[in-house]
Design a protein around this motif. Structure first.
Motif, PDB file in Angstrom:
ATOM      1  N   TYR B  91       0.688  -1.117   0.152  1.00 11.42           N
ATOM      2  CA  TYR B  91       0.221  -0.008  -0.067  1.00 11.42           C
ATOM      3  C   TYR B  91       0.779   1.268  -0.093  1.00 11.42           C
ATOM      4  O   TYR B  91       0.582   2.141  -0.848  1.00 11.42           O
ATOM      5  N   TYR B  92       1.808   1.190   1.055  1.00  7.58           N
ATOM      6  CA  TYR B  92       2.621   2.390   1.116  1.00  7.58           C
ATOM      7  C   TYR B  92       3.638   2.610   0.342  1.00  7.58           C
ATOM      8  O   TYR B  92       4.141   3.773  -0.133  1.00  7.58           O
ATOM      9  N   PHE B  93       4.300   1.646   0.073  1.00 11.07           N
ATOM     10  CA  PHE B  93       5.780   1.799  -0.519  1.00 11.07           C
ATOM     11  C   PHE B  93       6.044   1.281  -2.002  1.00 11.07           C
ATOM     12  O   PHE B  93       6.903   1.525  -2.698  1.00 11.07           O
ATOM     13  N   MET B  94       5.034   0.685  -2.675  1.00  5.31           N
ATOM     14  CA  MET B  94       5.007   0.113  -4.166  1.00  5.31           C
ATOM     15  C   MET B  94       4.148   0.779  -4.842  1.00  5.31           C
ATOM     16  O   MET B  94       3.043   1.298  -4.622  1.00  5.31           O
ATOM     17  N   ALA B  95       4.649   1.224  -6.019  1.00  2.00           N
ATOM     18  CA  ALA B  95       4.032   1.843  -7.055  1.00  2.00           C
ATOM     19  C   ALA B  95       2.751   1.057  -7.530  1.00  2.00           C
ATOM     20  O   ALA B  95       2.852  -0.134  -7.765  1.00  2.00           O
ATOM     21  N   PRO B  96       1.728   1.673  -7.616  1.00  2.00           N
ATOM     22  CA  PRO B  96       1.390   3.203  -7.174  1.00  2.00           C
ATOM     23  C   PRO B  96       1.192   3.024  -5.953  1.00  2.00           C
ATOM     24  O   PRO B  96       0.522   2.273  -5.307  1.00  2.00           O
ATOM     25  N   ILE B  97       1.822   4.115  -5.216  1.00  2.00           N
ATOM     26  CA  ILE B  97       1.793   4.415  -3.694  1.00  2.00           C
ATOM     27  C   ILE B  97       0.259   4.847  -3.387  1.00  2.00           C
ATOM     28  O   ILE B  97      -0.398   5.219  -3.994  1.00  2.00           O
ATOM     29  N   ASP B  98       0.071   4.434  -2.038  1.00  2.00           N
ATOM     30  CA  ASP B  98      -1.286   4.600  -1.209  1.00  2.00           C
ATOM     31  C   ASP B  98      -2.259   3.765  -2.202  1.00  2.00           C
ATOM     32  O   ASP B  98      -3.519   4.407  -2.337  1.00  2.00           O
ATOM     33  N   ALA B  99      -2.027   2.826  -2.772  1.00  2.00           N
ATOM     34  CA  ALA B  99      -2.869   1.833  -3.341  1.00  2.00           C
ATOM     35  C   ALA B  99      -2.509   0.445  -3.214  1.00  2.00           C
ATOM     36  O   ALA B  99      -1.419   0.284  -3.112  1.00  2.00           O
TER      37      ALA B  99
END
Lengths: 135, 520
Positions: B91-99
């Protein structure tokens, strides 16, 4: 010649009575000893014809004294008589084992009884009339 | 008499139970750790460390957190934490971030690998931890076993000694047994037991192991500090002296010169009084700190043994004294009767005979009267003799047991077969006791047994006189009822002898007695 007798007994009373009786009956009491040592001394000195040895000699045993007397040879075992206030059956074994010629109860003591036991001695001045048999 | 009660030893340390699963408390702690550490880590990387760490470093940090959770809480919290960490990373660190979506297929592989690595690390960490715990546990078990072994050995040893004490074994035999037990229990090089006499001198009553010369059995010496025994003497309490070697020089350190490194001495108390000590000496190692405490059980048992033996000895001695005093009195009375009354009567008898012989032959009536008196007198003397014989058999002192028993047999009302196989004279109290045993037995046989004969045998067996009296009567004699037999039993026991009455109805009576030839 009279029969000369040595009495080995520590009871003054008995010795006096015995002396009175025996002397009346013709036996002269030449010596009295109240211990074994005295007995040996007197026997050597007096060479009595008869020696009466009390079995209950105060602290000593009359049997031992009789043995010593007979070993010393001053007294012939055949002239030694053990005496006691007890009766014969009390000491039968010890009397039989002793070198003494026999035993007389003190109450039955008399010149006659002595001569009866020992057989005729040299002294024949005994007066049979004055010596009734024992009890 | 004393009895010893011993507190049960402290319960051995409780063994850890073998755990199939981690306890709930641990699993909760693991979960809690996960709940704290994962958000904290996420926050940290999102703020302070933002842009500094790359994705793989971030995932490594999460992995460490997961392993920590696993180590604390076990597999379930670890796996939960791993899934949570993977979700957070996605969720936080893999693109896309925050998803939650993942654009790069490489990252999917990375996440799956992360999950796998987290799971494997947790399992391995946990296993390692379990192994370590198991090792600790094994060590604890081994230690407990050893403690238990020592405790069992100690209890068994105490039980053996207690059995000896309860059986009334004499102290002289108990001392070496206790020294042996204590010595091997504590691994001592020498174990002396010493009695302290009132004059302050110690006597070694027993010793086992390899004692220095001054501690040889029977040796006597005055205990001086720094010997442990001297301190026991002064304080009345256990004492130890360790590290003699440290101070070993020309100084007056006796144990040091004896090659002793460590010594522990414990007091032996008998009825409130310091009786002596038991010591253990070691040439190599110090004795453990609880040694003094563990020796207490043994010193109590020794104290009890000594106290019991003392009471027994006092009892026996006082019984023997009472019997001896009574015998002395009887012997004196018999002696007095014989030397006094009997001699007087005998003399009277002779004087009477003398008087009789002096009576003229004509006085026949007087003769007869004197004769009657003499007869009466003779009868009285016979009675007196009988009484004197009953009071104390004079022939016993005169001729010993053999002639006395032969006289007894001769006077008995039934035929008595005598088998006397010893001529040795025993001590007087023993001969008197033996005489009374036979005399009483023959009296009973004559009075109650309706026997036709009796057999008496006397022989020496070692240091003891063995007597046996049997008859062919009807038996059934009850030793508890006949006061004569009870008196005999007391007399024989007072002399440390034994007597046994066997009288089954219809089988005759047999009395067997044993007496020491020399009383103590």
């Amino acid at each position: 010649m009279t029969v000369r007798c040595l009495i080995v007994d520590d009871s003054r009373r008995f010795v006096d009575a015995a002396r009175g009786l025996l002397e009346r009956q013709g036996i002269t009491v030449v010596g009295v000893a109240s211990t074994g040592a005295e007995a040996l001394e007197q026997a050597a000195e007096l060479r009595p014809d008869v020696t009466l040895v009390d079995i209950n000699l105060g602290g000593e045993s009359g049997f031992d004294v009789a043995g010593q007397l007979s070993r010393r040879g001053d007294v012939a075992p055949s002239s030694m008589i053990l005496i006691s206030a007890q009766t014969e059956p009390d000491y039968a074994d010890l009397i039989a084992a002793s070198p003494a010629a026999g035993f007389l109860s003190k109450a039955a003591l008399s010149a006659f009884a002595i001569l009866d036991l020992l057989g005729p001695l040299d002294g024949d001045s005994l007066d049979p009339r004055s010596a009734p048999r024992g009890r | 008499m004393q009895t010893v009660t011993r507190e049960p030893a402290a319960a051995p340390r409780r063994l850890p139970a073998r755990r199939a699963r981690l306890p709930v408390r641990r699993r909760l702690a693991g979960a809690l750790t996960g709940l704290v550490v994962l958000p904290l880590l996420t926050l940290l990387m999102h703020t302070v460390l933002r842009g500094i760490l790359n994705l793989s470093s971030q995932m490594l940090l999460y992995l460490v957190a997961v392993v920590v959770v696993g180590l604390i809480g076990g597999l379930l919290p670890a796996l939960t934490a791993a899934v949570a960490a993977a979700t957070l990373v996605a969720y936080y660190f893999m693109a896309p971030i925050d998803a939650f979506a993942i654009a790069d297929p490489n990252n999917v592989v990375a996440l799956v690998s992360f999950l796998g690595a987290a799971a494997v690390s947790s399992v391995i960490g946990l296993a390692a931890r379990r192994t370590q715990e198991a090792e600790t546990l094994a060590t604890a078990i081994a230690e407990s076993r050893e403690e238990l072994r020592v405790l069992v050995a100690e209890q068994a040893s105490l039980r053996r000694v207690a059995t000896l004490v309860a059986r009334g074994v004499p102290p002289a035999d108990i001392f070496p047994a206790v020294a042996q037990e204590v010595g091997s229990l504590f691994g001592a090089d020498a174990t002396p037991i010493a009695r302290l006499d009132p004059d302050g001198v110690a006597t070694v009553v027993a010793v086992v192991g390899e004692p220095p010369a001054m501690l040889a059995a029977g040796s006597r010496w005055k205990p001086e500090p720094p010997l442990a025994i001297a301190m026991v003497l002064r304080t009345g309490r256990s004492a130890r002296t360790d590290d003699y070697h440290d101070g070993c020089g020309p100084a007056d350190n006796a144990d040091c010169r004896l090659g002793i490194r460590s010594a522990v001495a414990a007091p032996i108390v008998v009825e409130g009084r310091l009786w002596g000590t038991i010591g253990i000496l070691g040439r190599h190692e110090r004795f453990p700190a609880d040694t003094e405490q563990r020796m207490v059980g043994f010193t109590e048992l020794i104290g009890t043994a000594v106290a019991n033996a003392d009471s027994r000895a006092q009892l026996t001695a006082s019984r023997a004294r009472i019997v001896a005093a009574a015998d002395d009195a009887r012997r004196r009375i018999e002696r007095d009767l014989h030397d006094g009354t009997q001699q007087r009567l005998v003399s009277l008898c002779l004087q009477l005979r003398l008087a009789q012989s002096a009576v003229p032959a004509e006085s026949s009536e007087l003769q007869r009267q004197i004769g009657r008196v003499a007869e009466e007198l003779t009868g009285a003397m016979e009675e007196l003799r009988e009484i004197a014989r009953g009071i104390h058999p004079a022939i016993l002192s005169e001729g010993g047991l053999g002639p006395a028993l032969r006289t007894l047999a001769r006077r008995a009302a039934i035929p008595v077969e005598l088998d006397i196989r010893t001529d040795d004279r025993a001590a007087e109290p023993i001969e008197v006791a033996a005489y009374y045993v036979v005399s009483e037995a023959l009296t009973n046989t004559t009075k109650h047994a309706h026997a036709s004969y009796a057999h008496v045998s006397v022989e020496k067996r070692g240091s003891r006189l063995h007597l046996s009296i049997r008859d062919d009567g009807e038996g059934g004699a009850d030793p508890a009822r006949g006061s004569g037999l009870v008196g005999l039993r007391d007399r024989v026991h007072a002399l440390d002898g034994s007597i046994e009455v066997n009288s089954r109805r219809g089988e005759g009576t047999a009395i067997v007695a044993e007496l020491p030839l020399r009383p103590n």
